[in-house]
Design a protein around this motif. Structure first.
Motif, short mmCIF file in Angstrom:
data_model
loop_
_atom_site.label_atom_id
_atom_site.label_comp_id
_atom_site.label_asym_id
_atom_site.label_seq_id
_atom_site.Cartn_x
_atom_site.Cartn_y
_atom_site.Cartn_z
N LEU A 141 -10.08 -0.51 -2.32
CA LEU A 141 -9.43 0.15 -3.44
C LEU A 141 -8.77 1.44 -3.00
O LEU A 141 -7.63 1.74 -3.38
N LEU B 148 -5.92 4.80 -9.62
CA LEU B 148 -7.07 4.85 -8.71
C LEU B 148 -8.23 5.59 -9.36
O LEU B 148 -9.38 5.15 -9.30
N ASP C 46 -15.46 -3.11 -1.16
CA ASP C 46 -14.54 -3.12 -2.30
C ASP C 46 -13.99 -1.72 -2.58
O ASP C 46 -12.79 -1.56 -2.85
N GLN C 47 -14.85 -0.73 -2.54
CA GLN C 47 -14.40 0.64 -2.80
C GLN C 47 -13.44 1.10 -1.72
O GLN C 47 -12.46 1.80 -2.01
#
Length: 350
Positions: free
Chosen positions: A157, A273, A153-154
């Motif tokens: 992103l 972000l 997920d990171q």
């Protein structure tokens, strides 16, 4: 982690815990430090993109303005490096250095610039964690840091934050690399300096006011058909213009004022972000992970399903203590439906 991958490292490294070490990880006394490589944990990165057609000098001036506007600390250190079509801006908290060296001047730069350049997407192992990077044309275009290796997920992103990537990104975080040391210190040749002086901008503002007054008087005289006053105003404006044209500082200040207006809207938008990254880090400190989330310039929303017993007040306080989030509101969605946090994004300081 061992620091042996910096084979012939010239700097001393300042770690997140405040210790000074050499390339082998051995302690170094502050008096022996000449050049300081700052842990990536202390540093923030911004990629500045200039509009097409801007000259090198215009990009340099605008990048300095962007560095001023993005400054997140009361006493911000800066390193601005030239890149194709823009600049790489590094920012850090100078008080971390002052705590060790006091008023002594020490050359400092992020540890990332001492490593050899890459190309495309990569994850590097740094002093106190991991850094995700995107490189293009041998210039760093995007960077973010984590204490632990990036989750899927990171990584997604981070990839979604790079809107001008050419190389396709891996679906999952790449295996972390141990970068080679750049013994040539190429970053020193790419520096943009000295910083912008606001005294010139203030002089430019006064210049603009005088010119505007002269031109306004001229057109008012024409409208009222007061020929003699119009001629006097014309002479006055010509005298002002002649005096200014002979003053290089005034010309430079006028150019800077134009750039200030041109880039204001671009540099004052919230760091989407950074806000999401800050929120993820806070939840991770409390042993939580998001099950659903969304973020844009309007705000941040995160849902945590397994939140039973979570210290909600402490989590809210920690989220609001970040540089990027404010007005955090917890919403209890009901038994078995988890906890939702909504927050507004903090705009960069002007």
């Amino acid at each position: 982690m061992a620091l042996s991958f910096f084979q012939t490292a010239e700097p001393t490294f300042l770690r997140e815990d405040g210790s000074l070490v050499n390339a082998a990880g051995d302690p170094v006394a502050p008096a022996d430090v000449k050049t300081l490589a700052l842990s990536r944990a202390f540093c923030r990165f911004h990629n500045f993109r200039a509009p097409p057609g801007a000259t090198a000098s215009q990009i340099a001036r605008a990048a300095r303005l962007a560095g001023e506007a993005q400054a997140p600390f009361a006493d911000t250190g800066r390193l601005i490096l030239r890149a194709s079509g823009g600049a790489a801006i590094w920012l850090w908290d100078k008080t971390k250095i002052a705590e060790i060296f006091g008023t002594r001047a020490v050359e400092a730069a992020p540890e990332s610039v001492f490593a050899a350049a890459g190309e495309g997407w990569r994850v590097t192992e740094v002093l106190d964690g991991y850094e995700a990077q995107y490189w293009r044309d041998s210039a760093l275009r995007a960077s973010t840091w984590r204490r632990q290796h990036f989750t899927d997920d990171q990584w997604r992103l981070f990839v979604s934050s790079v809107d001008d990537a050419i190389a396709p990104a891996p679906a999952s975080p790449p295996i972390a690399e141990k970068p080679l040391f750049d013994g040539a210190s190429a970053w020193r040749r790419q520096q943009i300096k000295p910083p912008l002086t606001w005294a010139d901008a203030e002089r430019g503002a006064a210049t603009a006011a005088f010119c505007a007054a002269g031109v306004a008087a001229f057109f008012l005289g024409q409208a009222l058909r007061l020929e003699s006053e119009a001629q006097a105003a014309t002479r006055q404006a010509a005298e002002i213009a002649e005096a200014l044209s002979a003053d290089p500082r005034a010309r430079r200040a006028e150019s800077q004022l134009t750039l200030i207006s041109r880039y204001r809207n671009e540099i004052e938008t919230p760091d989407v972000l950074g806000a999401a990254s800050d929120a993820f880090d806070v939840l991770n400190r409390f042993g939580l992970s998001p099950d659903d989330w969304g973020v844009d310039e309007a705000g941040l929303r995160i849902t945590v399903l397994n939140a039973d017993g979570a210290p909600v007040r402490d989590i809210v306080a920690a989220l609001e203590a970040t540089d990027s989030l404010n007005d955090v509101e917890p919403i209890f969605r009901g038994r078995g439906q988890g906890l939702e946090f909504n927050a507004a994004l903090t705009a960069p300081r002007p």
